[in-house]
Write a protein that holds these residues in place. Structure first.
Motif, PDB file in Angstrom:
ATOM      1  N   THR A 272     -10.301  57.258   6.689  1.00 33.67           N
ATOM      2  CA  THR A 272     -10.725  56.315   5.659  1.00 33.67           C
ATOM      3  C   THR A 272     -11.906  55.478   6.158  1.00 33.67           C
ATOM      4  O   THR A 272     -11.821  54.830   7.205  1.00 33.67           O
ATOM      5  CB  THR A 272      -9.557  55.390   5.267  1.00 33.67           C
ATOM      6  N   ASN A 273     -13.001  55.491   5.412  1.00 34.86           N
ATOM      7  CA  ASN A 273     -14.189  54.724   5.782  1.00 34.86           C
ATOM      8  C   ASN A 273     -13.877  53.232   5.869  1.00 34.86           C
ATOM      9  O   ASN A 273     -13.254  52.669   4.965  1.00 34.86           O
ATOM     10  CB  ASN A 273     -15.303  54.953   4.760  1.00 34.86           C
ATOM     11  N   GLY A 274     -14.316  52.606   6.928  1.00 37.66           N
ATOM     12  CA  GLY A 274     -14.156  51.173   7.104  1.00 37.66           C
ATOM     13  C   GLY A 274     -12.860  50.744   7.753  1.00 37.66           C
ATOM     14  O   GLY A 274     -12.696  49.582   8.109  1.00 37.66           O
ATOM     15  N   CYS A 275     -11.915  51.651   7.915  1.00 34.57           N
ATOM     16  CA  CYS A 275     -10.617  51.300   8.495  1.00 34.57           C
ATOM     17  C   CYS A 275     -10.724  51.170  10.017  1.00 34.57           C
ATOM     18  O   CYS A 275     -11.230  52.062  10.687  1.00 34.57           O
ATOM     19  CB  CYS A 275      -9.569  52.346   8.127  1.00 34.57           C
ATOM     20  N   THR A 276     -10.260  50.030  10.541  1.00 32.90           N
ATOM     21  CA  THR A 276     -10.282  49.825  11.994  1.00 32.90           C
ATOM     22  C   THR A 276      -8.880  49.590  12.566  1.00 32.90           C
ATOM     23  O   THR A 276      -8.654  49.808  13.740  1.00 32.90           O
ATOM     24  CB  THR A 276     -11.169  48.617  12.356  1.00 32.90           C
ATOM     25  N   THR A 277      -7.952  49.124  11.726  1.00 35.18           N
ATOM     26  CA  THR A 277      -6.567  48.939  12.171  1.00 35.18           C
ATOM     27  C   THR A 277      -5.636  49.381  11.048  1.00 35.18           C
ATOM     28  O   THR A 277      -6.049  49.486   9.888  1.00 35.18           O
ATOM     29  CB  THR A 277      -6.261  47.463  12.522  1.00 35.18           C
ATOM     30  N   PHE A 278      -4.392  49.615  11.395  1.00 29.63           N
ATOM     31  CA  PHE A 278      -3.422  50.019  10.381  1.00 29.63           C
ATOM     32  C   PHE A 278      -2.062  49.421  10.722  1.00 29.63           C
ATOM     33  O   PHE A 278      -1.809  49.017  11.853  1.00 29.63           O
ATOM     34  CB  PHE A 278      -3.305  51.548  10.298  1.00 29.63           C
ATOM     35  N   GLY A 279      -1.186  49.363   9.714  1.00 30.20           N
ATOM     36  CA  GLY A 279       0.175  48.875   9.907  1.00 30.20           C
ATOM     37  C   GLY A 279       1.170  49.834   9.293  1.00 30.20           C
ATOM     38  O   GLY A 279       1.026  50.202   8.127  1.00 30.20           O
ATOM     39  N   HIS A 286       5.936  52.572   4.784  1.00 27.68           N
ATOM     40  CA  HIS A 286       4.700  52.151   4.125  1.00 27.68           C
ATOM     41  C   HIS A 286       3.554  52.087   5.136  1.00 27.68           C
ATOM     42  O   HIS A 286       3.708  51.551   6.238  1.00 27.68           O
ATOM     43  CB  HIS A 286       4.896  50.779   3.463  1.00 27.68           C
ATOM     44  N   CYS A 287       2.400  52.593   4.739  1.00 23.71           N
ATOM     45  CA  CYS A 287       1.199  52.595   5.593  1.00 23.71           C
ATOM     46  C   CYS A 287       0.140  51.708   4.957  1.00 23.71           C
ATOM     47  O   CYS A 287      -0.264  51.919   3.806  1.00 23.71           O
ATOM     48  CB  CYS A 287       0.682  54.031   5.751  1.00 23.71           C
ATOM     49  N   HIS A 288      -0.316  50.661   5.692  1.00 22.70           N
ATOM     50  CA  HIS A 288      -1.342  49.734   5.224  1.00 22.70           C
ATOM     51  C   HIS A 288      -2.585  49.883   6.103  1.00 22.70           C
ATOM     52  O   HIS A 288      -2.483  50.020   7.328  1.00 22.70           O
ATOM     53  CB  HIS A 288      -0.835  48.292   5.283  1.00 22.70           C
ATOM     54  N   LEU A 289      -3.772  49.808   5.476  1.00 18.90           N
ATOM     55  CA  LEU A 289      -5.037  49.948   6.203  1.00 18.90           C
ATOM     56  C   LEU A 289      -5.811  48.634   6.150  1.00 18.90           C
ATOM     57  O   LEU A 289      -5.854  47.959   5.118  1.00 18.90           O
ATOM     58  CB  LEU A 289      -5.889  51.073   5.592  1.00 18.90           C
ATOM     59  N   GLN A 290      -6.435  48.249   7.300  1.00 16.42           N
ATOM     60  CA  GLN A 290      -7.236  47.032   7.357  1.00 16.42           C
ATOM     61  C   GLN A 290      -8.619  47.338   7.947  1.00 16.42           C
ATOM     62  O   GLN A 290      -8.810  48.333   8.652  1.00 16.42           O
ATOM     63  CB  GLN A 290      -6.536  45.953   8.217  1.00 16.42           C
ATOM     64  N   ASN A 291      -9.570  46.402   7.685  1.00 18.34           N
ATOM     65  CA  ASN A 291     -10.906  46.544   8.245  1.00 18.34           C
ATOM     66  C   ASN A 291     -11.138  45.466   9.313  1.00 18.34           C
ATOM     67  O   ASN A 291     -10.197  44.822   9.791  1.00 18.34           O
ATOM     68  CB  ASN A 291     -11.961  46.488   7.127  1.00 18.34           C
TER      69      ASN A 291
END
Length: 296
Positions: A272-279, A286-291
């Motif tokens: 995923t473009n812009g994703c640097t961390t995930f939870g 549940h999978c959450h993506l953060q920038n």
């Protein structure tokens, strides 16, 4: 026997209420269904011959309530055959596995197309889709990956070296050709080197990433007899840290998804473009993506 050639007569009687249901052509006219088990007696008369069968009518569980083995998924329902998605008892159990579950499909059978800039992953024949058939809605993130670019060029001709490097990174690259020094700033796994000597000069760069957002091309020509320079940058991406939370939970434009495990969530972030961390939340998967704006 007087049953020979006789016209058989069938009826279904409720053992609790005694209510009898006629069965013309051996088919019941109507049986009211409830969630509780119902016990009936099927009686068949032909001449002086009578045969009685016990009958149990129940409300079966549905196959989609069964947890299949990890390499299997619930089979697709057939709207024209109810028994295909019904278990043997009110609640599905392991004895329904062969009936309800089928082998999960591999990404090599994914044919719904990938988003722009992506293609079906190279190891598609070893990556499982979510169900018995791959679908775009459920498997596009799993089966599609970013295109990878790798270029290596080396020229040794006397004291002149020409270096051409194509690097897929998430930031930018700068070059100062007068000094023969190259520097790269990146958040992905990248290694670059350059060297010049009086008689021989070689240069090679190999970059492999699946989360690129920008591309820089560095081209320089250097002629020297004494200068030697090298720059190496190595950054490891996506280490998994347990019991950590990044806020906000989801970066702009991203929605949570349900995945198999933390490694699958990590792979989704990489794609995923812009994703640097995930939870990854184990309760509910549940999978959450953060920038870059997320804080721990």
């Amino acid at each position: 026997s007087s049953a020979d050639g006789a016209q058989p007569k069938a009826s279904l009687a409720n053992t609790a209420t005694g209510r009898e249901i006629g069965m013309p052509n051996a088919m019941p006219e109507e049986v009211a269904m409830t969630q509780d088990r119902q016990y009936y007696t099927l009686r068949i008369d032909a001449g002086d011959l009578t045969i009685v069968y016990p009958v149990v009518i129940l409300w079966p569980g549905r196959c989609n309530t069964l947890t299949c083995p990890s390499d299997q998924a619930v089979k697709r329902e057939d709207p024209f055959s109810a028994k295909v998605h019904m278990c043997l008892q009110e609640k599905c159990s392991d004895q329904d596995t062969d009936h309800c579950c089928g082998d999960r499909a591999f990404c090599s059978s994914y044919s719904q197309g990938c988003p722009a800039g992506k293609s079906v992953r190279e190891n598609a024949d070893s990556v499982l889709c979510r169900g018995v058939a791959c679908t775009q809605e459920a498997d596009v993130e799993t089966c599609c990956s970013m295109a990878t670019s790798t270029t290596t060029t080396a020229t040794t001709t006397g004291t002149t070296t020409t270096v051409s490097t194509t690097t897929v990174t998430t930031t930018t690259a700068t070059t100062t050709s007068a000094t023969g020094t190259q520097s790269t700033s990146t958040r992905t796994l990248t290694a670059s080197s350059s060297s010049n000597t009086k008689t021989t000069s070689t240069s090679s760069t190999k970059t492999q990433t699946s989360s690129a957002t920008s591309t820089e091309t560095v081209t320089g020509t250097t002629s020297t007899t004494t200068v030697t320079s090298s720059t190496t940058t190595s950054t490891t991406l996506f280490c998994i840290e347990p019991n950590a939370v990044w806020l906000p939970l989801d970066m702009p434009g991203s929605k949570p998804d349900i995945v198999e495990d933390s490694l699958a969530c990590k792979e989704r972030c990489k794609q995923t473009n812009g994703c640097t961390t995930f939870g990854f939340w184990t309760n509910g998967r549940h999978c959450h993506l953060q920038n870059d704006n997320a804080t721990q």
